[in-house]
Design an enzyme around this catalytic site. Structure first.
Site, PDB file in Angstrom:
ATOM      1  N   ARG A  77       2.301  -6.720   8.654  1.00 22.32           N
ATOM      2  CA  ARG A  77       1.568  -5.541   9.122  1.00 22.32           C
ATOM      3  C   ARG A  77       2.133  -5.006  10.438  1.00 22.32           C
ATOM      4  O   ARG A  77       2.159  -3.796  10.656  1.00 22.32           O
ATOM      5  CB  ARG A  77       0.079  -5.864   9.224  1.00 22.32           C
ATOM      6  CG  ARG A  77      -0.593  -5.880   7.847  1.00 22.32           C
ATOM      7  CD  ARG A  77      -2.000  -6.388   7.890  1.00 22.32           C
ATOM      8  NE  ARG A  77      -2.752  -6.032   6.688  1.00 22.32           N
ATOM      9  CZ  ARG A  77      -3.964  -6.504   6.401  1.00 22.32           C
ATOM     10  NH1 ARG A  77      -4.551  -7.351   7.222  1.00 22.32           N
ATOM     11  NH2 ARG A  77      -4.576  -6.135   5.295  1.00 22.32           N
ATOM     12  N   TYR A 112     -12.378  -1.831  -4.053  1.00 22.44           N
ATOM     13  CA  TYR A 112     -12.921  -2.017  -2.709  1.00 22.44           C
ATOM     14  C   TYR A 112     -14.442  -1.899  -2.670  1.00 22.44           C
ATOM     15  O   TYR A 112     -15.012  -1.620  -1.608  1.00 22.44           O
ATOM     16  CB  TYR A 112     -12.290  -1.008  -1.743  1.00 22.44           C
ATOM     17  CG  TYR A 112     -10.878  -1.372  -1.320  1.00 22.44           C
ATOM     18  CD1 TYR A 112     -10.644  -2.431  -0.439  1.00 22.44           C
ATOM     19  CD2 TYR A 112      -9.778  -0.672  -1.780  1.00 22.44           C
ATOM     20  CE1 TYR A 112      -9.359  -2.771  -0.034  1.00 22.44           C
ATOM     21  CE2 TYR A 112      -8.486  -1.004  -1.380  1.00 22.44           C
ATOM     22  CZ  TYR A 112      -8.288  -2.057  -0.507  1.00 22.44           C
ATOM     23  OH  TYR A 112      -7.013  -2.398  -0.107  1.00 22.44           O
ATOM     24  N   THR A 129      -5.737  -7.084  10.577  1.00 22.06           N
ATOM     25  CA  THR A 129      -5.989  -5.825   9.856  1.00 22.06           C
ATOM     26  C   THR A 129      -5.349  -4.649  10.586  1.00 22.06           C
ATOM     27  O   THR A 129      -4.739  -3.777   9.961  1.00 22.06           O
ATOM     28  CB  THR A 129      -7.514  -5.605   9.730  1.00 22.06           C
ATOM     29  OG1 THR A 129      -8.095  -6.754   9.102  1.00 22.06           O
ATOM     30  CG2 THR A 129      -7.808  -4.359   8.909  1.00 22.06           C
ATOM     31  N   PHE A 157     -15.436   3.622   6.644  1.00 23.75           N
ATOM     32  CA  PHE A 157     -14.063   3.958   6.261  1.00 23.75           C
ATOM     33  C   PHE A 157     -13.832   3.967   4.750  1.00 23.75           C
ATOM     34  O   PHE A 157     -12.704   4.192   4.294  1.00 23.75           O
ATOM     35  CB  PHE A 157     -13.066   3.021   6.944  1.00 23.75           C
ATOM     36  CG  PHE A 157     -13.275   1.545   6.651  1.00 23.75           C
ATOM     37  CD1 PHE A 157     -12.866   0.983   5.457  1.00 23.75           C
ATOM     38  CD2 PHE A 157     -13.875   0.717   7.605  1.00 23.75           C
ATOM     39  CE1 PHE A 157     -13.041  -0.368   5.186  1.00 23.75           C
ATOM     40  CE2 PHE A 157     -14.062  -0.649   7.346  1.00 23.75           C
ATOM     41  CZ  PHE A 157     -13.638  -1.184   6.128  1.00 23.75           C
ATOM     42  N   LYS A 165       0.824  -1.211   0.000  1.00 23.78           N
ATOM     43  CA  LYS A 165       0.000   0.000   0.000  1.00 23.78           C
ATOM     44  C   LYS A 165       0.865   1.271   0.000  1.00 23.78           C
ATOM     45  O   LYS A 165       2.064   1.225   0.323  1.00 23.78           O
ATOM     46  CB  LYS A 165      -0.940  -0.047   1.211  1.00 23.78           C
ATOM     47  CG  LYS A 165      -1.933  -1.221   1.145  1.00 23.78           C
ATOM     48  CD  LYS A 165      -2.962  -1.168   2.276  1.00 23.78           C
ATOM     49  CE  LYS A 165      -3.941  -2.340   2.152  1.00 23.78           C
ATOM     50  NZ  LYS A 165      -5.037  -2.249   3.164  1.00 23.78           N
ATOM     51  N   ARG A 185      -2.761 -14.515   4.627  1.00 22.66           N
ATOM     52  CA  ARG A 185      -3.429 -13.704   5.656  1.00 22.66           C
ATOM     53  C   ARG A 185      -2.795 -13.949   7.027  1.00 22.66           C
ATOM     54  O   ARG A 185      -2.633 -13.018   7.823  1.00 22.66           O
ATOM     55  CB  ARG A 185      -4.942 -13.950   5.651  1.00 22.66           C
ATOM     56  CG  ARG A 185      -5.605 -13.291   4.439  1.00 22.66           C
ATOM     57  CD  ARG A 185      -7.121 -13.416   4.448  1.00 22.66           C
ATOM     58  NE  ARG A 185      -7.751 -12.590   5.458  1.00 22.66           N
ATOM     59  CZ  ARG A 185      -8.121 -11.312   5.270  1.00 22.66           C
ATOM     60  NH1 ARG A 185      -7.890 -10.703   4.116  1.00 22.66           N
ATOM     61  NH2 ARG A 185      -8.714 -10.645   6.227  1.00 22.66           N
ATOM     62  N   HIS A 245      -2.250  -5.494   1.369  1.00 22.09           N
ATOM     63  CA  HIS A 245      -3.545  -6.146   1.167  1.00 22.09           C
ATOM     64  C   HIS A 245      -3.319  -7.641   1.027  1.00 22.09           C
ATOM     65  O   HIS A 245      -2.274  -8.071   0.526  1.00 22.09           O
ATOM     66  CB  HIS A 245      -4.191  -5.601  -0.121  1.00 22.09           C
ATOM     67  CG  HIS A 245      -5.399  -6.375  -0.564  1.00 22.09           C
ATOM     68  ND1 HIS A 245      -6.643  -6.158  -0.018  1.00 22.09           N
ATOM     69  CD2 HIS A 245      -5.548  -7.380  -1.467  1.00 22.09           C
ATOM     70  CE1 HIS A 245      -7.510  -6.997  -0.594  1.00 22.09           C
ATOM     71  NE2 HIS A 245      -6.871  -7.742  -1.467  1.00 22.09           N
ATOM     72  N   ASN A 298      -2.154  -0.130   6.594  1.00 18.38           N
ATOM     73  CA  ASN A 298      -1.625  -1.342   7.215  1.00 18.38           C
ATOM     74  C   ASN A 298      -0.663  -2.110   6.300  1.00 18.38           C
ATOM     75  O   ASN A 298      -0.554  -3.329   6.375  1.00 18.38           O
ATOM     76  CB  ASN A 298      -2.774  -2.222   7.713  1.00 18.38           C
ATOM     77  CG  ASN A 298      -3.767  -2.554   6.623  1.00 18.38           C
ATOM     78  OD1 ASN A 298      -3.565  -2.195   5.468  1.00 18.38           O
ATOM     79  ND2 ASN A 298      -4.833  -3.246   6.976  1.00 18.38           N
ATOM     80  N   GLU A 348      -9.228 -10.249  -8.082  1.00 20.69           N
ATOM     81  CA  GLU A 348      -8.300  -9.145  -7.795  1.00 20.69           C
ATOM     82  C   GLU A 348      -7.057  -9.222  -8.682  1.00 20.69           C
ATOM     83  O   GLU A 348      -6.568  -8.194  -9.173  1.00 20.69           O
ATOM     84  CB  GLU A 348      -7.939  -9.161  -6.313  1.00 20.69           C
ATOM     85  CG  GLU A 348      -9.136  -8.776  -5.443  1.00 20.69           C
ATOM     86  CD  GLU A 348      -8.917  -8.987  -3.946  1.00 20.69           C
ATOM     87  OE1 GLU A 348      -9.837  -8.667  -3.181  1.00 20.69           O
ATOM     88  OE2 GLU A 348      -7.830  -9.471  -3.554  1.00 20.69           O
TER      89      GLU A 348
END
Ligand code: ADP
Ligand code: MG
Length: 139
Positions: free
Chosen positions: A104, A51, A93, A59, A11, A87, A117, A114, A128
């Site tokens: 993260r 998203y 998150t 948010f 990100k 993950r 993704h 964070n 995606e």
């Protein structure tokens, strides 16, 4: 049976802080093979499309502003049970709640910024990945 493909983005906060090299190294150390990789930037509209599932969340506007605020890296990753494995590897998150040593925890700024993704299902991993890459760009 679970699939072997997931999708990630590094990100804008992690890119602007210069963490992309360390994050890509960490991805490789985790046993994930990079099948596609791109340095790019999302427009606000593209971030809203990506998203869209979160469009009713409070948010959403801040998230899509943030995700279009600077360049990102997008990547398709391969590993056995990739979605769940990745993950677990990136952590919760909220970086404050992410496990020690997770991406993260190491590189996240806050719950929005964070660092990375990670897809939440095999189906979304494919959707995606196809959002960013043509078949010719997948190795
Ligand atoms: P994850 O990325 O862990 O799958 P979600 O899919 O729930 O998390 O949320 C998508 C992204 O939206 C998160 O990675 C984070 O950037 C942002 N986000 C999630 N929850 C919040 C929140 N409470 N406040 C601000 N941003 C959030
Ligand atoms: Mg998610």
């Amino acid at each position: 049976m679970s699939g072997n493909i997931t999708f990630t983005m590094i990100k804008p906060n992690a890119v602007s802080k210069g963490f992309m090299g360390q994050i890509i190294t960490k991805i490789a150390e985790g046993g994930f093979t990079i099948k596609a990789l791109k340095f790019t930037r999302l427009s606000k509209e593209q971030a809203e499309m990506f998203y869209a599932v979160h469009k009713d969340r409070p948010f959403f506007d801040a998230l899509t502003d943030f995700m279009s605020s600077g360049p990102i890296y997008a990547a398709i990753l391969e590993k056995e049970n990739a979605v769940e494995a990745y993950r677990n590897y990136i952590g919760a998150t909220n970086p404050e709640e992410a496990a020690e040593g997770s991406i993260r925890k190491l590189y996240g700024t806050n719950i929005q910024a964070n660092a990375v993704h990670g897809s939440d299902s095999d189906e979304n991993a494919i959707i995606e990945g196809n959002f960013f890459f043509s078949e010719l760009e997948k190795f």
